[in-house]
Write a protein that holds these residues in place. Structure first.
Motif, PDB file in Angstrom:
ATOM      1  N   GLN A 149      -2.248   6.417  10.496  1.00  0.00           N
ATOM      2  CA  GLN A 149      -1.753   5.964   9.201  1.00  0.00           C
ATOM      3  C   GLN A 149      -0.551   5.046   9.342  1.00  0.00           C
ATOM      4  O   GLN A 149      -0.389   4.095   8.569  1.00  0.00           O
ATOM      5  N   ARG A 150       0.297   5.276  10.350  1.00  0.00           N
ATOM      6  CA  ARG A 150       1.530   4.493  10.497  1.00  0.00           C
ATOM      7  C   ARG A 150       1.371   3.296  11.427  1.00  0.00           C
ATOM      8  O   ARG A 150       2.285   2.487  11.542  1.00  0.00           O
ATOM      9  N   GLN A 190      -7.652   3.329  -1.580  1.00  0.00           N
ATOM     10  CA  GLN A 190      -8.643   4.383  -1.402  1.00  0.00           C
ATOM     11  C   GLN A 190      -9.570   4.077  -0.229  1.00  0.00           C
ATOM     12  O   GLN A 190      -9.901   4.961   0.564  1.00  0.00           O
ATOM     13  N   ALA A 191      -9.979   2.833  -0.107  1.00  0.00           N
ATOM     14  CA  ALA A 191     -10.841   2.448   1.017  1.00  0.00           C
ATOM     15  C   ALA A 191     -10.125   2.670   2.340  1.00  0.00           C
ATOM     16  O   ALA A 191     -10.724   3.131   3.321  1.00  0.00           O
ATOM     17  N   ARG A 192      -8.836   2.357   2.380  1.00  0.00           N
ATOM     18  CA  ARG A 192      -8.055   2.569   3.609  1.00  0.00           C
ATOM     19  C   ARG A 192      -8.001   4.043   3.967  1.00  0.00           C
ATOM     20  O   ARG A 192      -8.176   4.413   5.138  1.00  0.00           O
ATOM     21  N   ARG A 193      -7.794   4.922   2.993  1.00  0.00           N
ATOM     22  CA  ARG A 193      -7.751   6.357   3.274  1.00  0.00           C
ATOM     23  C   ARG A 193      -9.087   6.844   3.812  1.00  0.00           C
ATOM     24  O   ARG A 193      -9.136   7.692   4.706  1.00  0.00           O
ATOM     25  N   MET A 194     -10.168   6.301   3.282  1.00  0.00           N
ATOM     26  CA  MET A 194     -11.497   6.705   3.741  1.00  0.00           C
ATOM     27  C   MET A 194     -11.771   6.187   5.156  1.00  0.00           C
ATOM     28  O   MET A 194     -12.391   6.876   5.965  1.00  0.00           O
ATOM     29  N   LEU A 195     -11.293   4.990   5.454  1.00  0.00           N
ATOM     30  CA  LEU A 195     -11.482   4.443   6.802  1.00  0.00           C
ATOM     31  C   LEU A 195     -10.692   5.231   7.838  1.00  0.00           C
ATOM     32  O   LEU A 195     -11.112   5.364   8.991  1.00  0.00           O
ATOM     33  N   LEU A 196      -9.541   5.757   7.438  1.00  0.00           N
ATOM     34  CA  LEU A 196      -8.730   6.540   8.378  1.00  0.00           C
ATOM     35  C   LEU A 196      -9.449   7.803   8.824  1.00  0.00           C
ATOM     36  O   LEU A 196      -9.227   8.295   9.933  1.00  0.00           O
ATOM     37  N   LEU A 236       0.829  -1.202   0.000  1.00  0.00           N
ATOM     38  CA  LEU A 236       0.000   0.000   0.000  1.00  0.00           C
ATOM     39  C   LEU A 236       0.863   1.252   0.000  1.00  0.00           C
ATOM     40  O   LEU A 236       1.958   1.261   0.579  1.00  0.00           O
ATOM     41  N   PRO A 237       0.400   2.315  -0.612  1.00  0.00           N
ATOM     42  CA  PRO A 237       1.095   3.593  -0.466  1.00  0.00           C
ATOM     43  C   PRO A 237       0.946   4.074   0.981  1.00  0.00           C
ATOM     44  O   PRO A 237      -0.124   3.944   1.581  1.00  0.00           O
ATOM     45  N   LEU A 282      -5.674  -2.965  -6.128  1.00  0.00           N
ATOM     46  CA  LEU A 282      -4.808  -2.308  -5.152  1.00  0.00           C
ATOM     47  C   LEU A 282      -5.216  -0.856  -4.946  1.00  0.00           C
ATOM     48  O   LEU A 282      -5.260  -0.363  -3.813  1.00  0.00           O
ATOM     49  N   ASN A 283      -5.546  -0.154  -6.034  1.00  0.00           N
ATOM     50  CA  ASN A 283      -5.955   1.245  -5.930  1.00  0.00           C
ATOM     51  C   ASN A 283      -7.233   1.377  -5.096  1.00  0.00           C
ATOM     52  O   ASN A 283      -7.371   2.302  -4.279  1.00  0.00           O
ATOM     53  N   ARG A 284      -8.163   0.450  -5.309  1.00  0.00           N
ATOM     54  CA  ARG A 284      -9.426   0.522  -4.573  1.00  0.00           C
ATOM     55  C   ARG A 284      -9.214   0.249  -3.085  1.00  0.00           C
ATOM     56  O   ARG A 284      -9.822   0.905  -2.226  1.00  0.00           O
ATOM     57  N   VAL A 285      -8.370  -0.713  -2.769  1.00  0.00           N
ATOM     58  CA  VAL A 285      -8.086  -1.004  -1.357  1.00  0.00           C
ATOM     59  C   VAL A 285      -7.386   0.181  -0.708  1.00  0.00           C
ATOM     60  O   VAL A 285      -7.690   0.545   0.437  1.00  0.00           O
TER      61      VAL A 285
END
Length: 450
Positions: A329-330, A428-434, A305-306, A423-426
């Motif tokens: 995030q970390r 993006q979903a992670r950023r939204m969950l954060l 992930l980025p 991978l891009n969708r996961v």
């Protein structure tokens, strides 16, 4: 010492001590359930006494009131008043016998809980000492008050009224200390009772301000109760109320007003111990090898992930039972509460929990359920795992036919996309969950890319 030995034989002192031990142990076993890890930490073990204390407290006060009526029942009040021996000496010996035995029995009960933790391989620290001192003072001062009430009000109804009244005060105080969010204000007067229903966590204790306030209050109450017991005049009885008045004023000025300041993290038990980038609380250090193995495997998967997370830490927050899990995030946080408890899971189950949500916990508050978030967790965990498997934290969704169909449909639509798009969708979903964006939108990103 002779007088003390006589009072130990003639009074209800030994019975009062036995009552504390038997009723305390019995109520503790009755009200505690297997999913409450009160035996994992000596501090939480002693704190667990605060719930059954509502019953023990009432029983002890009732017995003390009955003992305080002894002279009246025997019709020797005037006889003892006419003797040359000061009344406070005889009554002081009685008070020392009954209150002393109750204090010792309470300390033995607390010590037994600590020994049980130690023998079971749990975490033992000095954090239990303020809690034990508070409970001992609470019961000892209440015994003195019961003796004084029994001597001043020798009526057949005094004992049942005192017993029921104490129990009502305890239960009312316990309900007043219930909260739905950390910021809820609680009445300070409720903290003057030694009753509390702690959360099912072995990383939580009462704050220093609560301990200090209760110690001041019960010390002042004990002094007032003893003075009331030995006072012979109305002026003396009025003067005896001064220590309790000063103590309650000082205690209320110390007590916190918000629930988040009543229960805090146990500073000793919640101290983090680490194995590289994986950390757990000191109380759960025995679980570190399994958590470290699962954590490293999960971090290796999440590395694609980025801005991938770099650490795994146990969430030791005292308010974890009322608020959504921490997110960073970390950092991938390991919940210390919940059912089933993550620390009781197998290594493979833990790894899947870390992978779910791309290393981000749910935004739902404890004891709540969000279908969309559940599906998101299953799909993201499946992506890193390579296939859908049951999450130990979400067994109901996996075993429910309708919800399982939703999971399978979302998984199929997600897997139809190219590898890079997945991978891009996961990510993006992670950023939204954060940032805890709407969970339905997060699921839409995984299924439709928008």
């Amino acid at each position: 010492m002779t007088g003390l030995r006589i009072e130990l034989r003639r009074s209800t002192a030994l019975w009062a001590g036995l009552l504390v031990l038997v009723s305390g142990t019995g109520m503790l076993l009755l009200v505690m359930t297997s999913n409450v890890r009160w035996s994992g930490n000596s501090t939480s073990a002693v704190l667990s006494l605060r719930l059954p204390l509502a019953y023990v407290w009432a029983l002890v006060v009732g017995l003390a009131v009955f003992q305080g009526m002894r002279d009246s029942r025997s019709r020797v009040t005037e006889l003892f008043a006419a003797t040359s021996r000061p009344g406070w000496v005889r009554l002081g010996t009685l008070a020392a016998a009954v209150a002393g035995v109750v204090a010792v029995a309470t300390a033995v009960l607390c010590a037994g809980l600590v020994a049980n933790v130690a023998l079971g391989g749990g975490f033992v620290s000095i954090g239990f000492v303020p809690l034990m001192v508070t409970v001992v003072l609470a019961l000892a001062s209440s015994v003195l008050l019961g003796l004084a009430v029994g001597r001043l009000l020798p009526h057949p109804l005094t004992v049942p009224v005192a017993l029921v009244g104490t129990f009502m005060v305890a239960t009312t105080a316990g309900r007043a200390l219930e909260a739905r969010s950390p910021g809820d204000e609680i009445p300070r007067l409720a903290l003057l009772a030694p009753v509390l229903d702690p959360p099912s966590s072995d990383l939580v204790t009462t704050s220093t301000s609560v301990d200090l306030g209760q110690i001041v209050w019960f010390t002042g109450l004990g002094v007032t109760a003893f003075l009331l017991l030995v006072a012979r005049t109305n002026l003396g009885r009025l003067t005896a109320l001064v220590p309790a008045g000063l103590a309650v004023a000082l205690a209320l000025s110390i007590m916190p007003a918000k629930y988040s300041d009543v229960l805090v993290s146990d500073s000793i038990a919640s101290r983090l111990v680490c194995d590289g980038e994986v950390c757990v609380s000191q109380a759960h250090e025995d679980k570190l090898p399994a958590v470290a193995a699962a954590g490293r495997a999960a971090l290796a998967k999440l590395a694609v992930l980025p801005d991938a997370p770099k650490e795994i830490r146990e969430d030791t927050s005292a308010m974890a039972h009322l608020t959504a899990p921490q997110r960073d995030q970390r950092i991938v946080y390991l919940p210390s509460q919940g059912y089933p408890r993550p620390l009781t899971m197998t290594e493979d189950q833990l790894r899947l929990e870390f992978l779910a949500g791309g290393g981000v916990a749910t935004c739902a508050e404890p004891n709540s359920f969000n279908t969309y978030e559940g599906v998101v967790r299953y799909v993201t965990a499946g992506y890193f795992n390579g296939e859908l498997v049951q999450l130990a934290s979400e067994p109901l969704m996996w075993n429910n036919g309708r919800l399982r169909t939703e999971i399978d449909q979302a998984w199929q639509r997600f897997r139809e996309q190219p590898a890079q798009e997945q991978l891009n969708r996961v990510a993006q979903a992670r950023r939204m969950l954060l940032t805890c964006e709407d969970s339905e939108r997060v699921l839409g990103v995984l299924k439709d890319g928008r």
